[in-house]
Write a protein that holds these residues in place. Structure first.
Motif, PDB file in Angstrom:
ATOM      1  N   ASP A 219       0.830  -1.208   0.000  1.00  9.35           N
ATOM      2  CA  ASP A 219       0.000   0.000   0.000  1.00  9.35           C
ATOM      3  C   ASP A 219       0.867   1.262   0.000  1.00  9.35           C
ATOM      4  O   ASP A 219       0.546   2.246  -0.676  1.00  9.35           O
ATOM      5  CB  ASP A 219      -0.923  -0.003   1.223  1.00  9.35           C
ATOM      6  CG  ASP A 219      -1.932  -1.149   1.184  1.00  9.35           C
ATOM      7  OD1 ASP A 219      -2.102  -1.763   0.111  1.00  9.35           O
ATOM      8  OD2 ASP A 219      -2.539  -1.426   2.235  1.00  9.35           O
ATOM      9  N   HIS A 220       1.961   1.240   0.742  1.00  5.72           N
ATOM     10  CA  HIS A 220       2.882   2.385   0.793  1.00  5.72           C
ATOM     11  C   HIS A 220       3.526   2.600  -0.574  1.00  5.72           C
ATOM     12  O   HIS A 220       3.611   3.737  -1.052  1.00  5.72           O
ATOM     13  CB  HIS A 220       3.944   2.132   1.853  1.00  5.72           C
ATOM     14  CG  HIS A 220       4.823   3.300   2.149  1.00  5.72           C
ATOM     15  ND1 HIS A 220       4.357   4.477   2.692  1.00  5.72           N
ATOM     16  CD2 HIS A 220       6.165   3.483   1.976  1.00  5.72           C
ATOM     17  CE1 HIS A 220       5.352   5.328   2.848  1.00  5.72           C
ATOM     18  NE2 HIS A 220       6.465   4.746   2.415  1.00  5.72           N
ATOM     19  N   GLU A 222       2.383   1.645  -3.518  1.00  6.82           N
ATOM     20  CA  GLU A 222       1.377   2.101  -4.476  1.00  6.82           C
ATOM     21  C   GLU A 222       1.063   3.581  -4.283  1.00  6.82           C
ATOM     22  O   GLU A 222       0.891   4.326  -5.262  1.00  6.82           O
ATOM     23  CB  GLU A 222       0.106   1.261  -4.339  1.00  6.82           C
ATOM     24  CG  GLU A 222       0.277  -0.171  -4.831  1.00  6.82           C
ATOM     25  CD  GLU A 222      -0.975  -1.006  -4.651  1.00  6.82           C
ATOM     26  OE1 GLU A 222      -1.953  -0.513  -4.019  1.00  6.82           O
ATOM     27  OE2 GLU A 222      -0.993  -2.157  -5.130  1.00  6.82           O
ATOM     28  N   LYS A 223       1.000   4.031  -3.037  1.00  7.16           N
ATOM     29  CA  LYS A 223       0.749   5.441  -2.757  1.00  7.16           C
ATOM     30  C   LYS A 223       1.860   6.317  -3.306  1.00  7.16           C
ATOM     31  O   LYS A 223       1.610   7.415  -3.832  1.00  7.16           O
ATOM     32  CB  LYS A 223       0.615   5.646  -1.249  1.00  7.16           C
ATOM     33  CG  LYS A 223       0.301   7.076  -0.835  1.00  7.16           C
ATOM     34  CD  LYS A 223       0.156   7.175   0.682  1.00  7.16           C
ATOM     35  CE  LYS A 223      -0.125   8.615   1.106  1.00  7.16           C
ATOM     36  NZ  LYS A 223      -0.264   8.727   2.592  1.00  7.16           N
TER      37      LYS A 223
END
Length: 259
Positions: A219-220, A222-223
């Motif tokens: 998630d990090h 992708e952000k």
């Protein structure tokens, strides 16, 4: 393919170290001349309880690379998490600086970014992404299999022996977060650097205890917009799956077959 066992004295560690190397053997054509071109290289990293021999013993890595012009370097770093330990040895300096220098001095290995890759399992997955994110100018691709990608979570285990080990390696949680050992901070720095980023590949089993750490890193990344391919599937923390995944990663690399 020749499998070479190298022993040398590490200046960074001030002790003798062992490294196993799979070196491509280009076909001899009977010309009496030598091919002096340098080989692309995969640095293949072990997990917490393993050593430099584990990939050979638990997978068929030598067979998987036999058709490619690819050297494989397998170092031992013990339980260091590929760090310059708070109370211990300078394994990060060894693996990130001294090891490539010595390997290229001993063997015909390329120093070009497009020819250098790194992969590892568990602790080695952490080490792989640490190398790639700390030095995006050196690596074209990196892979993590069941990687320990969010070590801040490890501090939640209250076992005294584990807490003592984390403190010997990283220091306190406050010292770890945002440091050169924190993959989340390194990802942010790599993105902000403006440098071309290595292609990242991560896989984790859905029954693996490190799955939450992998989700958080995914998630990090992708952000931030990192070039990460993330996959997961049935599996736990075991060699059956890492043996499969190293083959997947090799297929992703731009490797030339031996003539």
């Amino acid at each position: 393919m020749p499998l070479i066992h190298a022993d040398f004295f590490s200046q960074a560690l001030q002790l003798c170290v062992e490294v196993d190397v799979i070196l491509p053997l280009r076909p001899w054509k009977g010309t009496g001349t030598r091919d002096d071109s340098r080989h692309p290289t995969l640095y293949l990293l072990h997990g917490l309880s393993d050593d430099h021999t584990i990939w050979q013993r638990r997978t068929s890595i030598e067979r998987y690379v036999e058709e490619y012009d690819l050297a494989v370097v397998m170092p031992a770093v013990h339980r260091s998490f590929y760090t310059d330990m708070k109370a211990g040895y300078r394994y990060w300096t060894y693996v990130s600086e001294e090891l490539p220098y010595v390997m290229r001095s001993l063997f015909p290995l390329s120093d070009k970014r497009e020819d250098n890759f790194v992969a590892g399992l568990s602790m080695g997955g952490y080490g792989s992404f640490k190398l790639a994110l700390s030095h995006p100018e050196r690596f074209a691709a990196a892979a993590s299999f069941s990687g320990a990608l969010h070590m801040a979570l490890a501090y939640q285990d209250p076992t005294p022996e584990w807490q003592a080990e984390l403190n010997r390696i990283f220091g306190s949680l406050d010292e770890y977060q945002g440091s050169a050992n924190d993959l989340f901070a390194l990802a942010e720095q790599a993105k902000a650097s403006g440098k071309p980023l290595p292609t990242l590949y991560a896989w984790c089993g859905t029954e693996d205890f490190l799955l939450p750490a992998n989700h958080l890193f995914r998630d990090h990344a992708e952000k931030l917009g990192l070039p990460l391919t993330y996959r997961e599937g049935p599996g736990d923390h075991s060699w059956k799956y890492w043996d499969e995944q190293i083959q997947v990663f090799l297929q992703m690399l731009p490797l030339k077959k031996l003539a």
